[in-house]
Design an enzyme around this catalytic site. Structure first.
Site: not given
Ligand code: GLN
Length: 538
Positions: A14, A18, A236, A355, A382, A406, A508, A510
């Site tokens: 750490s 990178g 630094r 997630g 997502c 899901e 995504h 981001e």
């Molecule tokens: N769990 C959700 C899916 O598989 C969203 C995945 C995520 O947010 N990367 O579609």
């Protein structure tokens, strides 16, 4: 033929190898060289796809769908280049390719060994990643002395032999700790770590010394003499990582590396764009408070690219951003929720990131409802987009049991579901929609206005999709499907009409944001948050 810079780390992990690698990359690029960066991870996973974000931080996805270490995100953001599967190797990847060849009989009866077979395969993958570039920077994950890193260090030692010592430079990132009791910076750990490198035959050309206090010249000379390394650079602690390229350049790192590589130093790099980023970061005009309502908030790197993208947008809008991480589970009904949901009133915008798994979903749904009903700007990414669809179906369309399969495989109203074609792909990680897909935007929507164009491409990493069987019903109730992946007929962006800024993206977003070029959706979101904050102020 390409030249190579190998970046190793010593003393502790750490240290920001990178960011050092990415910063060096941007400096060399600005001096006119074509740069790429390769990350080597000495773990046994074949890629980062199966790794738990709680343990390892986010998984960074490339356009070609590789699931990689988050350092690739730093590289893309710093060198402003698009990387691919070739830019990431792991012990697992190397061993599986060597074992596959062994099974095929490619080694013609040889005893297959770490040296030379594994080390040769590592070198071949390094050379492949360098093709078409002037300089390849190779960052070796972990710390010198780790057992699992040894074959990689041996391989990079051999690289000097293979391509010529004049075509490689070794840069060692190390720690100079401050000892409070002695009120002194200490060089001994660095001396030991350089000794460890020398023991395996690598004499570094440059030491980048991470430190919390300034190092004086006599200390640098001492390190130089004791470690037998000419170039000692101080790195630094900075108040922002965006200052690292400027600080390394001021100490001449880029010029030194080019000299070690026997390359012309070229022109002085123009760092005005980085300077603008640093200025906006350090002297903002105003500030916004954003709630990040997710499942993995306990790990500081789990939403790394999301956090970075928020900062990029805030920098572009000249505001400071305070990101408040909120564990979504805490917003759930049975967790003293009434007070915690009310807490959301303090924020100028809410972001629900990606997630997996059901934990905390109901909390995210409540946050989405709160933002919808209280005109708070909301960006769902997502899983966040899926949450928007579920909440809208339940609360606006009256499908009170709507869910994603899901989380509830038997839901009577699967507004989010797995598509037939995804079902046929098997294996952990194997059934995901990964990498870049095109998306067409609907004119005169928030999304189209944010992007300023109608055809975009964004990166994906998910299994479940918006279920088209519910599309017209949700649309009639006011949900706008403003982005569609036409080739697969999949909904990519949803938004609300009667709300200042309420957008969910299946991809995504981001991952494609850059410090000097914020992502359109993040930019739009932060702009809406700034307006919301000012309207509250009156
Ligand atoms: N769990 C959700 C899916 O598989 C969203 C995945 C995520 O947010 N990367 O579609």
């Amino acid at each position: 033929m390409s030249k190579f810079v190998f970046v190793t780390g010593g003393v502790v992990s750490s240290l920001g190898k990178g960011i050092t690698s990415g910063s060096l990359g941007t400096l060399l690029k600005k001096r006119g060289f074509d740069i790429s960066i390769l990350k080597i991870d000495p773990y046994l996973n074949v890629d980062a796809g199966t790794m738990n974000p709680f343990q390892h931080g986010e998984v960074f996805v490339t356009d070609d769908g590789a699931e990689t270490d988050l350092d690739l995100g730093h590289y893309e953001r710093f060198i402003d280049e698009t990387l691919s599967e070739r830019n990431s190797i792991t012990t697992g990847k190397i061993y599986s390719s060597v074992i596959k060849r062994e099974r095929r009989g490619d080694y013609l009866g040889d005893t297959v060994q770490v040296i030379p077979h594994i080390t040769n395969d590592i070198q071949e993958k390094i050379i492949q990643a360098s093709e078409g570039h002037d300089i390849l920077i190779v960052e070796i994950g972990g710390t010198v002395g780790d057992i699992e890193g040894q074959p990689f260090l041996e391989a990079i030692r051999q690289m000097a032999f293979r391509v010529g010592r004049e075509n490689v430079a070794y840069c060692h990132v190390t720690l100079i700790p401050w000892l409070e009791a002695a009120k002194e910076l200490k060089t001994k750990p660095t001396q030991h770590s350089v000794q460890e490198l020398r023991r395996i035959g690598i004499l570094p050309d440059v030491l980048v010394c991470r430190t919390s206090r300034p190092m004086d010249d006599s200390m640098k000379s001492k390190i130089s003499l004791f470690c037998d390394v000419q170039a000692v650079i101080e790195c630094r602690d900075q108040n922002t990582i965006y200052n690292v390229p400027i600080s390394l350049h001021e100490q001449g790192l880029d010029e030194m590396i080019l000299k070690f590589l026997n390359l012309p130093v070229g022109t002085e790099p123009d760092l005005s764009d980085w300077q603008r980023v640093v200025d906006a970061y350090t002297l903002p005009e105003d500030e916004v408070n954003i709630a990040l309502v997710g499942k993995y908030v306990a790990h500081k790197d789990a939403y790394l690219s999301v956090v970075e993208a928020l900062h990029h947008a805030a920098i572009a809008r000249n505001v400071r951003i305070n990101i408040h991480s909120i564990e979504s589970e805490l917003l759930e009904k049975n967790s003293d929720s009434s007070s915690s949901l009310e807490k959301l009133r303090e924020f100028d915008g809410i972001l629900i990131p990606g997630g997996f798994g059901s934990r905390g979903i109901e909390g995210m749904i409540r946050a989405a409802k709160f933002a919808r009903e209280n005109s708070v700007p909301l960006l769902g990414i997502c899983l966040g987009m899926q949450v928007i669809a579920i909440e809208f179906a339940r609360d606006v369309c009256g499908l009170t049991d709507a869910h994603s399969t899901e989380f509830d495989p038997d839901t009577p109203n699967p507004v989010i579901d797995i598509m037939e074609e995804q079902k046929n792909l098997s294996g952990m990680g194997g059934s995901m929609r990964l990498g870049a897909y095109p998306c067409d935007l609907l004119e005169e929507t928030i999304a189209a206005r944010a992007y300023g164009e109608l055809h975009i491409s964004e990166r994906h990493r998910h299994r479940y999709e918006f279920n088209n069987a519910y599309k017209s019903r949700l649309e009639k109730a006011g949900l706008v499907c403003s982005g569609i992946c036409t080739e697969r007929n999949l909904v990519e962006i949803v938004e609300l009409q009667n709300h200042p800024w309420y957008v969910g993206a299946q991809f995504h977003a981001e991952l494609k944001s850059r410090p000097i070029r914020p992502h359109p959706l993040f930019d739009g979101f932060i702009n809406a948050a700034v307006e919301f904050m000012r309207s509250k102020r009156g």
